[in-house]
Scaffold this motif. Structure first.
Motif: not given
Length: 449
Positions: A53, A56-57, A60, A348, A353
């Motif tokens: 997770y 993934k932020a 971005k 985040l 998210s």
């Protein structure tokens, strides 16, 4: 859960600090003034939720600032790895200060090693137009990270504590979850006669059994009781709400309602025994479902119930829950790229998210509305319903964050209580003595609420 926090020296002289990255120009699209090509170092606790997770932020972030190189570290022992970095004034830009051996946040705050997050909280939410970041968070999240009026940590998950049971087992047996403690004791007797232990708990970490005890105490005595405990008030632990709650849990042990041998079980062992239906109830925070993936059998349908009320005279309703945010993110004040660290947290803590995290981990994030539109698992659904039902009656003790040694003294005493080695009077006296000693210790910074 109950591992000691790293609280040794975390400071060095300012002239030892590497030069910080100068910020960029602030704009509507870059409200925190990120320098687009500045490197960003992110350290994440890689525990039960993994670190996907967080990655993934970071992706971005890279989409928005393609020239920025990101150094990601997913670690098990964050404090052990990062403490020397704080000592040398060369910390990462973002730290998820979570897990066993994490750094004592109160020590970091006292050493002025963490940034005030006010600028982030007042920045526009990443993907919710018209809202500031602070407007997107669940109740208590900002307060959980606030010390002496400054918010210095932002917690990504929202933990609710309660008593867990198998919905399918209860349906099969015709048992109804109790709303009062008298109903709990009656049901425990029924469960015991059926050949199942009514309760087990994570005996090696008595913090787990302490949580429902303190929740029951808060329901009896209200928020004034909670504040007295956190403020180290004289005779706080002599309050009737606390002694009545301790009597209730001592009675569970006295009537033989705890699974034999629970005291020696780790959290994984106790939870596995519960999943094997050797016990009907287990106390735990809302991370339990995620932790039991691959352990709970198909159709187990675990759900969380709120701690039953003591009586109709309780000052908080039966729907009240002990809840707090966790998975604690901070931006070190001596980081090279403070603006980038704040911007990373803005990403985040976006709704997108948080929703992806909830879907992947069956855990409630601290961003409001993150689970809207999702098909939820039984456990996460029950947690969400509990938060909704509690409304403004969600509460949290702060002593665990403020005073780690006191938290250990309380947990140890409760472990002795539920194993019938000390009386309720001894329990109360023992904890009050620890609280009083802390209150008189001029070397420990005090916090009030």
């Amino acid at each position: 859960m109950s591992a000691p926090l790293l609280g040794a020296c975390v400071t060095a002289s300012d002239d030892e600090a590497p030069a910080a990255t100068a910020g960029g120009a602030k704009s509507a699209d870059n409200p925190l003034g990120v320098k687009p090509d500045a490197p960003l170092e992110v350290v994440v606790f890689k525990g039960g939720y993994g670190d996907e997770y967080a990655i993934k932020a970071e992706q971005k972030y890279t989409e928005k600032y393609p020239a920025a190189k990101i150094d990601h570290k997913g670690l098990q022992k964050v404090g052990e790895a990062i403490q020397p970095r704080f000592v040398s004034n060369d910390p990462p830009d973002v730290v998820d200060n979570t897990g066993a051996g994490r750094l004592d946040i109160a020590t970091l705050v006292g050493a002025k090693q963490v940034s005030d997050l006010a600028e982030l909280l007042d920045a526009p939410a990443f993907d919710q137009p018209g809202k500031k970041v602070r407007d997107t968070l669940l109740p208590g999240v900002i307060e959980d990270g606030t010390f002496d009026g400054s918010t210095v940590t932002l917690n990504f998950t929202y933990t609710v504590w309660g008593v867990w049971y198998s919905k399918s087992l209860f349906a099969e047996r015709g048992w109804a979850y109790p709303k009062s403690w008298a109903e709990m004791l009656t049901l425990c007797e029924t469960i015991k006669k059926a050949g199942i232990a009514p309760w087990t708990y994570q005996g090696k970490y008595p913090e787990y059994i302490n949580d429902p005890l303190l929740t029951l105490a808060a329901k009896i005595g209200g928020l004034d009781l909670v504040k007295a405990v956190d403020n180290l008030a004289p005779d706080a632990w002599k309050q009737p709400g606390l002694t009545q709650a301790a009597e209730a849990f001592a009675e569970l042990a006295g009537k033989g309602y705890l699974l034999s041998g629970s005291e020696a079980l780790s959290h994984t062992e106790a939870q596995a025994a519960w999943c094997q239906k050797k016990a009907a109830f287990i106390p735990c925070g809302s991370w339990l479902e995620s932790e039991q993936k691959g352990v709970a059998p198909a159709g187990f349908d675990m759900v969380m119930g709120t701690v039953p009320s003591a009586s109709s005279a309780d000052k908080l309703p039966v729907t009240a829950v002990q809840a707090a945010s966790s998975e604690s993110y901070l931006v070190p004040s001596k980081a090279k790229n403070v603006a980038g660290g704040l911007e990373y947290l803005r990403i985040l803590f976006s709704k997108e998210s948080a929703t992806a995290f909830a879907q992947a981990n069956s855990t409630l994030p601290s961003v409001a509305g993150a689970t809207e539109g999702l098909t939820l698992s039984s456990g996460l659904s029950s947690v969400g319903e509990a938060v909704t039902a509690a409304g403004s009656n969600a509460f949290n003790y702060r002593f665990r964050t403020w005073y780690a040694p006191l938290a250990k003294a309380i947990d140890d005493a409760t472990g002795e209580l539920v194993n019938r080695r000390i009386s309720v009077a001894d329990w109360s006296t023992r904890i009050q003595k620890a609280s009083d000693a802390l209150a008189k210790d001029s070397t420990v910074k005090k916090y009030t609420r």
